[in-house]
Scaffold this motif. Structure first.
Motif, PDB file in Angstrom:
ATOM      1  N   ALA A 170      18.073 -48.834  -7.254  1.00  0.00           N
ATOM      2  CA  ALA A 170      18.597 -47.598  -7.842  1.00  0.00           C
ATOM      3  C   ALA A 170      20.114 -47.605  -7.802  1.00  0.00           C
ATOM      4  N   ILE A 171      20.710 -46.969  -8.808  1.00  0.00           N
ATOM      5  CA  ILE A 171      22.153 -46.751  -8.821  1.00  0.00           C
ATOM      6  C   ILE A 171      22.423 -45.444  -9.559  1.00  0.00           C
ATOM      7  N   THR A 172      23.327 -44.652  -9.019  1.00  0.00           N
ATOM      8  CA  THR A 172      23.689 -43.404  -9.675  1.00  0.00           C
ATOM      9  C   THR A 172      25.148 -43.078  -9.430  1.00  0.00           C
ATOM     10  N   ALA A 174      15.305 -44.787 -14.915  1.00  0.00           N
ATOM     11  CA  ALA A 174      15.333 -43.673 -15.871  1.00  0.00           C
ATOM     12  C   ALA A 174      14.969 -42.377 -15.169  1.00  0.00           C
ATOM     13  N   GLY A 175      15.746 -41.341 -15.442  1.00  0.00           N
ATOM     14  CA  GLY A 175      15.481 -40.037 -14.853  1.00  0.00           C
ATOM     15  C   GLY A 175      16.155 -39.793 -13.521  1.00  0.00           C
ATOM     16  N   LEU A 230      24.270 -46.959  -4.455  1.00  0.00           N
ATOM     17  CA  LEU A 230      23.510 -48.144  -4.861  1.00  0.00           C
ATOM     18  C   LEU A 230      22.512 -48.504  -3.766  1.00  0.00           C
ATOM     19  N   ILE A 231      21.288 -48.875  -4.177  1.00  0.00           N
ATOM     20  CA  ILE A 231      20.275 -49.391  -3.252  1.00  0.00           C
ATOM     21  C   ILE A 231      19.707 -50.661  -3.860  1.00  0.00           C
ATOM     22  N   ALA A 232      19.557 -51.718  -3.038  1.00  0.00           N
ATOM     23  CA  ALA A 232      19.055 -52.990  -3.559  1.00  0.00           C
ATOM     24  C   ALA A 232      18.324 -53.771  -2.476  1.00  0.00           C
ATOM     25  N   LYS A 233      17.463 -54.683  -2.914  1.00  0.00           N
ATOM     26  CA  LYS A 233      16.864 -55.656  -1.993  1.00  0.00           C
ATOM     27  C   LYS A 233      17.929 -56.682  -1.623  1.00  0.00           C
ATOM     28  N   LEU A 234      17.767 -57.305  -0.457  1.00  0.00           N
ATOM     29  CA  LEU A 234      18.785 -58.225   0.046  1.00  0.00           C
ATOM     30  C   LEU A 234      18.138 -59.559   0.410  1.00  0.00           C
ATOM     31  N   ARG A 235      18.810 -60.630   0.030  1.00  0.00           N
ATOM     32  CA  ARG A 235      18.309 -61.985   0.288  1.00  0.00           C
ATOM     33  C   ARG A 235      19.193 -62.713   1.302  1.00  0.00           C
ATOM     34  N   ASN A 236      18.602 -63.700   2.000  1.00  0.00           N
ATOM     35  CA  ASN A 236      19.392 -64.556   2.874  1.00  0.00           C
ATOM     36  C   ASN A 236      19.896 -65.755   2.074  1.00  0.00           C
ATOM     37  N   GLU A 237      20.557 -66.679   2.733  1.00  0.00           N
ATOM     38  CA  GLU A 237      21.155 -67.817   2.031  1.00  0.00           C
ATOM     39  C   GLU A 237      20.117 -68.767   1.455  1.00  0.00           C
ATOM     40  N   GLN A 238      18.868 -68.653   1.914  1.00  0.00           N
ATOM     41  CA  GLN A 238      17.784 -69.464   1.376  1.00  0.00           C
ATOM     42  C   GLN A 238      17.097 -68.798   0.185  1.00  0.00           C
ATOM     43  N   ALA A 286      19.986 -53.288   1.202  1.00  0.00           N
ATOM     44  CA  ALA A 286      21.376 -52.895   1.358  1.00  0.00           C
ATOM     45  C   ALA A 286      21.612 -51.631   0.551  1.00  0.00           C
ATOM     46  N   SER A 287      22.444 -50.759   1.071  1.00  0.00           N
ATOM     47  CA  SER A 287      22.854 -49.568   0.326  1.00  0.00           C
ATOM     48  C   SER A 287      24.368 -49.446   0.414  1.00  0.00           C
ATOM     49  N   GLU A 288      24.949 -48.959  -0.678  1.00  0.00           N
ATOM     50  CA  GLU A 288      26.398 -48.788  -0.737  1.00  0.00           C
ATOM     51  C   GLU A 288      26.719 -47.379  -1.212  1.00  0.00           C
TER      52      GLU A 288
END
Length: 203
Positions: A39-41, A53-54, A69-77, A84-86
């Motif tokens: 999500a991002i707003t 949407a919405g 902002l909210i997102a899934k987070l990956r490691n170096e692999q 993560a959220s910002e």
């Protein structure tokens, strides 16, 4: 919180790193865009697309200069290991070369949380990308740049705190952007990296 106070905190952190018995650890986490975005707003008129949407926009006067902002987070692999959220706040929406405030929260299940603060701004290189998109043209190319410009003199952000494995940790948390495409409707393709250099709390 005043930036000057945060710079003082950053200086104290750097001093703490020098005195710690254990060498700093460096980890890079990243989100693959747009697939890892949740999500991002913002106020609804930002160059970046909001979604899904919405989603509600930050239209009230007290928060309209913000972005979430909210997102899934990956490691170096490349494995998804957390989220993560910002939260960002822009002092001047009319001039994006004025540094704005960003707070990142990283959550890694089984390990804990890391919270960091940084200053960001549009640089000449990123400004060219955004200008092309703002003109209604798709941008394609290779862009890799440190997004953070402070508060430390090195341009790095600072770790404010943590939990679990990161409880009492000190160090830096710095955002980098690796982009190869951005569409006129504000969708980014590439990676947002979070470089975390941290020293565990002394026993």
């Amino acid at each position: 919180m005043r930036t000057s106070l945060l710079i003082g905190l950053g200086a104290a952190i750097c001093g703490g790193l020098a005195l710690a018995d254990e060498a700093p650890r460096k980890e890079v986490f990243y989100m693959e865009l747009p697939v890892d975005g949740i999500a991002i707003t913002h106020h609804g008129k930002h160059l970046l697309a909001s979604g899904p949407a919405g989603i509600g926009h930050l239209t009230e006067p007290a928060i309209q200069n913000g972005l979430l902002l909210i997102a899934k987070l990956r490691n170096e692999q490349g494995e998804i290991v957390g989220t993560a959220s910002e939260a960002e706040w822009f002092p001047n929406l009319e001039d994006m070369t004025v540094p704005w405030h960003a707070t990142w929260t990283i959550m890694i299940p089984g390990r804990g949380h890391v919270v960091g603060y940084e200053l960001e701004k549009v640089t000449p290189a990123s400004g060219q990308v955004f200008a092309q998109v703002a003109a209604g043209q798709e941008w394609n190319g290779e862009f890799y740049e440190q997004v953070a410009v402070g508060p430390l003199p090195s341009g790095d952000g600072i770790i404010l705190g943590g939990s679990g494995e990161f409880a009492g940790a000190t160090g830096t948390l710095t955002e980098w952007a690796r982009l190869h495409r951005m569409t006129p409707d504000g969708v980014m393709y590439g990676r947002i990296e979070l470089h975390v250099t941290w020293t565990p709390a002394s026993p």
